[in-house]
Design an enzyme around this catalytic site. Structure first.
Site, PDB file in Angstrom:
ATOM      1  N   SER A  79      32.084  39.755  37.829  1.00 54.44           N
ATOM      2  CA  SER A  79      33.670  39.883  37.924  1.00 54.44           C
ATOM      3  C   SER A  79      33.992  41.178  36.965  1.00 54.44           C
ATOM      4  CB  SER A  79      34.222  38.564  37.439  1.00 54.44           C
ATOM      5  OG  SER A  79      35.741  38.805  37.236  1.00 54.44           O
ATOM      6  N   TYR A  88      35.361  31.221  32.475  1.00 52.04           N
ATOM      7  CA  TYR A  88      35.137  32.040  33.760  1.00 52.04           C
ATOM      8  C   TYR A  88      34.620  33.553  33.213  1.00 52.04           C
ATOM      9  CZ  TYR A  88      35.879  34.775  37.795  1.00 52.04           C
ATOM     10  OH  TYR A  88      35.625  35.989  38.877  1.00 52.04           O
TER      11      TYR A  88
END
Length: 261
Positions: A143, A156
């Site tokens: 990400s 995350y």
């Protein structure tokens, strides 16, 4: 439209929704032999219906024994793998001051350890492709949050940063074996996961656009595949700022700061 050359034997995890589903459709349409993994057997069978080049391979990436079994099954059916795309992922945000260690463990179980388990299962099959004169590839979806610490992303962002580091380090150790590695760093993509977000998502793109960018990057064997580039280049530049400046910027994005303004 970006394509991968030849007809490849590919293992794709996280194949039933979002970026994974868009990739699955594109790769199957291009004629590649694709093993599709996800937790929902029903969704996998629906995705594979009418496609002789699709192999539904249901599994939970947090189940190491199931992944080992899947790897052996893939070896029996495919013989080798030309490419593994480890795309399975999840997202949960922390809401300090109520830190939740179980939440962090859940996110790492999928985003980091799931990718580690799948890498372990895929590598012997990628090595077989190399022994047969191929040039195998291993890719995983990280990400853009791995570039820059963000509020509420302790679980995350950290799991994705760990994955990026793991793969970059692995790239060094596998270089002599001729196995190419790519790390995919998307910005915001319209998926069932991002639909749950309750904040602005600048420059969000469709899953189909993300699949196009990923396949283009894989075709060129890029190590760092990031998109949309206007967004991800900005995030990367912010990540290069001195810590004090990153801290000031991050505080402005924190939820409590927004509530006070």
């Amino acid at each position: 439209m970006a394509t991968l050359s030849g007809k490849r034997r590919i293992w794709l995890t996280g194949a039933t929704s979002g970026i994974g589903r868009a990739l699955a459709v594109r790769l199957l349409d291009q004629g590649h032999l694709v093993a599709l993994s996800g937790r929902s057997e029903t969704a996998l069978r629906s995705l594979s219906k009418g496609r002789s080049n699709a192999l539904p391979l249901p599994l939970d990436v947090t189940d190491r024994d199931a992944i080992d079994t899947a790897g052996r099954h893939l070896g029996d059916l495919f013989g080798h793998l030309d490419m593994a795309i480890l795309n399975a992922g999840t997202c949960e945000y922390l809401d300090p001051p109520h830190l939740d260690s179980a939440l962090v463990e859940r996110v790492f179980a999928v985003n980091f350890f799931g990718a580690v388990y799948c890498t372990t299962a895929a590598l012997p099959l990628l090595r077989l492709a190399r022994e047969q004169g191929g040039r195998p590839q291993l890719a995983a979806t990280s990400s853009a949050s791995a570039y820059l610490a963000l509020p509420r992303a302790e679980a995350y962002g950290a799991s994705k940063a760990a994955l990026s580091y793991y793969l970059e380090s692995l790239r060094l150790d596998l270089a002599h074996e001729g196995i190419d590695i790519s790390v995919i760093h998307p910005g915001f993509v319209a998926t069932p996961l991002t639909e749950r977000n309750d904040f602005a998502m600048p420059m969000r793109i469709s899953a189909e656009a993300a699949a196009t960018a990923i396949i283009a990057g894989l075709a060129k064997r890029r190590f760092d595949i990031h998109f949309p580039r206007r967004f991800t280049l900005g995030i990367r530049l912010l990540g290069l700022l001195p810590p004090s400046l990153r801290f000031r910027l991050g505080r402005q994005l924190a939820r409590h700061a927004a509530m006070e303004s």
